[in-house]
Scaffold this motif. Sequence first.
Motif, PDB file in Angstrom:
ATOM      1  N   LEU A  69       0.730  -1.362  -0.239  1.00 52.81           N
ATOM      2  CA  LEU A  69       0.104  -0.006  -0.101  1.00 52.81           C
ATOM      3  C   LEU A  69       0.909   1.241   0.180  1.00 52.81           C
ATOM      4  CD1 LEU A  69      -2.881  -1.083   2.742  1.00 52.81           C
ATOM      5  CD2 LEU A  69      -2.935  -1.195   0.102  1.00 52.81           C
ATOM      6  N   ASP A  70       1.817   1.287   0.698  1.00 48.65           N
ATOM      7  CA  ASP A  70       2.817   2.413   0.730  1.00 48.65           C
ATOM      8  C   ASP A  70       3.564   2.620  -0.566  1.00 48.65           C
ATOM      9  OD1 ASP A  70       4.188   4.508   2.007  1.00 48.65           O
ATOM     10  OD2 ASP A  70       6.090   3.136   2.925  1.00 48.65           O
ATOM     11  N   ALA A  71       3.731   1.668  -1.291  1.00 50.14           N
ATOM     12  CA  ALA A  71       4.581   1.666  -2.668  1.00 50.14           C
ATOM     13  C   ALA A  71       3.561   2.094  -3.678  1.00 50.14           C
ATOM     14  CB  ALA A  71       4.985   0.444  -2.963  1.00 50.14           C
ATOM     15  N   CYS A  72       2.200   1.932  -3.461  1.00 50.77           N
ATOM     16  CA  CYS A  72       1.187   2.186  -4.233  1.00 50.77           C
ATOM     17  C   CYS A  72       0.592   3.556  -3.971  1.00 50.77           C
ATOM     18  CB  CYS A  72       0.003   1.238  -4.479  1.00 50.77           C
ATOM     19  SG  CYS A  72       0.616  -0.137  -5.020  1.00 50.77           S
ATOM     20  N   GLY A  73       0.993   4.213  -2.920  1.00 44.97           N
ATOM     21  CA  GLY A  73       0.639   5.518  -2.385  1.00 44.97           C
ATOM     22  C   GLY A  73      -0.715   5.677  -2.035  1.00 44.97           C
ATOM     23  N   ILE A  74      -1.262   4.685  -1.288  1.00 42.05           N
ATOM     24  CA  ILE A  74      -2.562   4.508  -0.709  1.00 42.05           C
ATOM     25  C   ILE A  74      -2.424   4.759   0.592  1.00 42.05           C
ATOM     26  CG2 ILE A  74      -4.322   2.887  -0.142  1.00 42.05           C
ATOM     27  CD1 ILE A  74      -3.801   1.306  -2.524  1.00 42.05           C
ATOM     28  N   LEU A  75      -3.207   5.941   1.022  1.00 44.20           N
ATOM     29  CA  LEU A  75      -2.957   6.615   2.371  1.00 44.20           C
ATOM     30  C   LEU A  75      -4.374   6.321   3.230  1.00 44.20           C
ATOM     31  CD1 LEU A  75      -1.547   9.984   1.116  1.00 44.20           C
ATOM     32  CD2 LEU A  75      -0.370   7.869   1.995  1.00 44.20           C
ATOM     33  N   SER A  76      -4.329   6.701   4.339  1.00 46.01           N
ATOM     34  CA  SER A  76      -5.334   6.493   5.261  1.00 46.01           C
ATOM     35  C   SER A  76      -6.428   7.624   5.195  1.00 46.01           C
ATOM     36  CB  SER A  76      -4.950   6.508   6.844  1.00 46.01           C
ATOM     37  OG  SER A  76      -4.247   7.844   7.200  1.00 46.01           O
ATOM     38  N   LYS A  77      -7.669   7.497   5.975  1.00 47.80           N
ATOM     39  CA  LYS A  77      -8.566   8.543   5.753  1.00 47.80           C
ATOM     40  C   LYS A  77      -8.298  10.017   6.157  1.00 47.80           C
ATOM     41  CE  LYS A  77     -13.380   9.563   6.774  1.00 47.80           C
ATOM     42  NZ  LYS A  77     -13.993   9.194   5.439  1.00 47.80           N
ATOM     43  N   LEU A  78      -8.445  11.034   5.627  1.00 50.16           N
ATOM     44  CA  LEU A  78      -8.006  12.325   5.635  1.00 50.16           C
ATOM     45  C   LEU A  78      -9.356  12.844   6.260  1.00 50.16           C
ATOM     46  CD1 LEU A  78      -6.227  14.883   5.731  1.00 50.16           C
ATOM     47  CD2 LEU A  78      -7.019  15.286   3.663  1.00 50.16           C
ATOM     48  N   HIS A  79      -9.221  13.310   7.554  1.00 49.66           N
ATOM     49  CA  HIS A  79     -10.404  14.173   8.260  1.00 49.66           C
ATOM     50  C   HIS A  79     -10.058  15.464   8.735  1.00 49.66           C
ATOM     51  CE1 HIS A  79     -13.720  14.258  10.919  1.00 49.66           C
ATOM     52  NE2 HIS A  79     -12.942  14.755  11.753  1.00 49.66           N
ATOM     53  N   VAL A  80     -10.775  16.306   8.603  1.00 50.97           N
ATOM     54  CA  VAL A  80     -10.354  17.853   8.948  1.00 50.97           C
ATOM     55  C   VAL A  80     -11.404  18.233  10.018  1.00 50.97           C
ATOM     56  CG1 VAL A  80     -10.309  20.147   8.220  1.00 50.97           C
ATOM     57  CG2 VAL A  80      -9.733  18.380   6.510  1.00 50.97           C
ATOM     58  N   THR A  81     -10.813  18.698  11.046  1.00 51.57           N
ATOM     59  CA  THR A  81     -11.451  18.765  12.670  1.00 51.57           C
ATOM     60  C   THR A  81     -12.478  20.327  12.459  1.00 51.57           C
ATOM     61  OG1 THR A  81      -9.856  20.029  13.463  1.00 51.57           O
ATOM     62  CG2 THR A  81     -10.054  17.638  13.750  1.00 51.57           C
ATOM     63  N   ALA A  82     -13.425  20.288  13.065  1.00 52.31           N
ATOM     64  CA  ALA A  82     -14.188  21.592  12.862  1.00 52.31           C
ATOM     65  C   ALA A  82     -13.288  23.034  13.131  1.00 52.31           C
ATOM     66  CB  ALA A  82     -15.045  21.751  14.104  1.00 52.31           C
ATOM     67  N   LYS A  83     -12.111  22.818  13.621  1.00 53.21           N
ATOM     68  CA  LYS A  83     -11.102  23.850  13.954  1.00 53.21           C
ATOM     69  C   LYS A  83      -9.987  23.783  12.393  1.00 53.21           C
ATOM     70  CE  LYS A  83     -11.391  23.990  18.872  1.00 53.21           C
ATOM     71  NZ  LYS A  83     -10.650  24.312  20.071  1.00 53.21           N
ATOM     72  N   GLY A  84     -10.179  23.043  11.760  1.00 57.53           N
ATOM     73  CA  GLY A  84      -9.422  23.149  10.720  1.00 57.53           C
ATOM     74  C   GLY A  84      -8.205  22.065  10.722  1.00 57.53           C
ATOM     75  N   ARG A  85      -8.008  21.501  11.738  1.00 58.88           N
ATOM     76  CA  ARG A  85      -6.809  20.651  11.773  1.00 58.88           C
ATOM     77  C   ARG A  85      -7.152  19.305  10.939  1.00 58.88           C
ATOM     78  NH1 ARG A  85      -5.510  17.608  17.116  1.00 58.88           N
ATOM     79  NH2 ARG A  85      -3.942  16.576  16.714  1.00 58.88           N
ATOM     80  N   LYS A  86      -5.879  19.045  10.295  1.00 59.21           N
ATOM     81  CA  LYS A  86      -6.036  17.629   9.376  1.00 59.21           C
ATOM     82  C   LYS A  86      -5.439  16.552  10.289  1.00 59.21           C
ATOM     83  CE  LYS A  86      -5.716  20.363   5.067  1.00 59.21           C
ATOM     84  NZ  LYS A  86      -5.010  20.291   3.921  1.00 59.21           N
ATOM     85  N   LEU A  87      -6.067  15.390  10.234  1.00 56.62           N
ATOM     86  CA  LEU A  87      -5.709  14.257  10.569  1.00 56.62           C
ATOM     87  C   LEU A  87      -5.854  13.259   9.822  1.00 56.62           C
ATOM     88  CD1 LEU A  87      -8.210  14.450  14.005  1.00 56.62           C
ATOM     89  CD2 LEU A  87      -5.780  14.964  13.967  1.00 56.62           C
ATOM     90  N   GLY A  88      -4.835  12.334   9.824  1.00 56.95           N
ATOM     91  CA  GLY A  88      -4.716  11.261   8.756  1.00 56.95           C
ATOM     92  C   GLY A  88      -3.901  11.476   7.376  1.00 56.95           C
ATOM     93  N   GLY A  89      -4.413  10.794   6.537  1.00 57.80           N
ATOM     94  CA  GLY A  89      -3.926  11.092   5.077  1.00 57.80           C
ATOM     95  C   GLY A  89      -2.610  10.844   5.011  1.00 57.80           C
ATOM     96  N   LEU A  90      -2.143   9.682   6.091  1.00 56.86           N
ATOM     97  CA  LEU A  90      -0.810   9.467   6.111  1.00 56.86           C
ATOM     98  C   LEU A  90      -0.848   7.770   5.699  1.00 56.86           C
ATOM     99  CD1 LEU A  90      -0.063  10.588   9.724  1.00 56.86           C
ATOM    100  CD2 LEU A  90       0.697  11.597   7.456  1.00 56.86           C
ATOM    101  N   PRO A  91       0.425   7.355   5.400  1.00 56.06           N
ATOM    102  CA  PRO A  91       0.549   5.721   5.043  1.00 56.06           C
ATOM    103  C   PRO A  91       0.209   4.904   6.246  1.00 56.06           C
ATOM    104  CG  PRO A  91       2.583   7.083   4.425  1.00 56.06           C
ATOM    105  CD  PRO A  91       1.797   7.927   5.120  1.00 56.06           C
TER     106      PRO A  91
END
Length: 180
Positions: A69-91
Amino acid sequence: EVTGERIRDKIAASKAKGMWMGGIPPLGYDPPTDGSRTLKVNEDEAERVRNIFTRYVAIGSVHSLQRDLDACGILSKLHVTAKGRKLGGLPFSRGALFHLLRNRIYLGQIVHKDQVFKGEHVGIVDPDLFARVQRALDGNARRHQTAADTRVTKAPLTGKLFDANGEPMSPTFSRGRSGR
């Protein structure tokens, strides 16, 4: 104390009805937007989840799946909090992959403690595929130590040392002729 108990009972009752009780939605789903407690399927992410399940069955190893998955660039879910903070979107980490592959929410079920309930949301993974993944995970699970192995000293550096490829190093033990 009574208030806390009532809240816990309310959450348990809601989950028994199949409601999603909040938090960051898992990969493949978006949070409810219509005031309901039903997760909405995100088709792009759902296809990614099905792909991960299918790849695991083909590969047979979470460690190899992680590298793939890392080699194919498949990442975890990207979640943006109510305050605009980004969580996830990582290998994906191995732990996240184990959690994803065991998560019954993908069958359209809600889990509360040790109980499983039919969820209000739609499942996105075929039950046969999910069952094959569970059998493979169970077959590959590391066995827990037996009573005879309890004499061995615990290794305090387990999980803290890694090789040049970033793979965790694990301790080994041997016994001589005397059994020590």
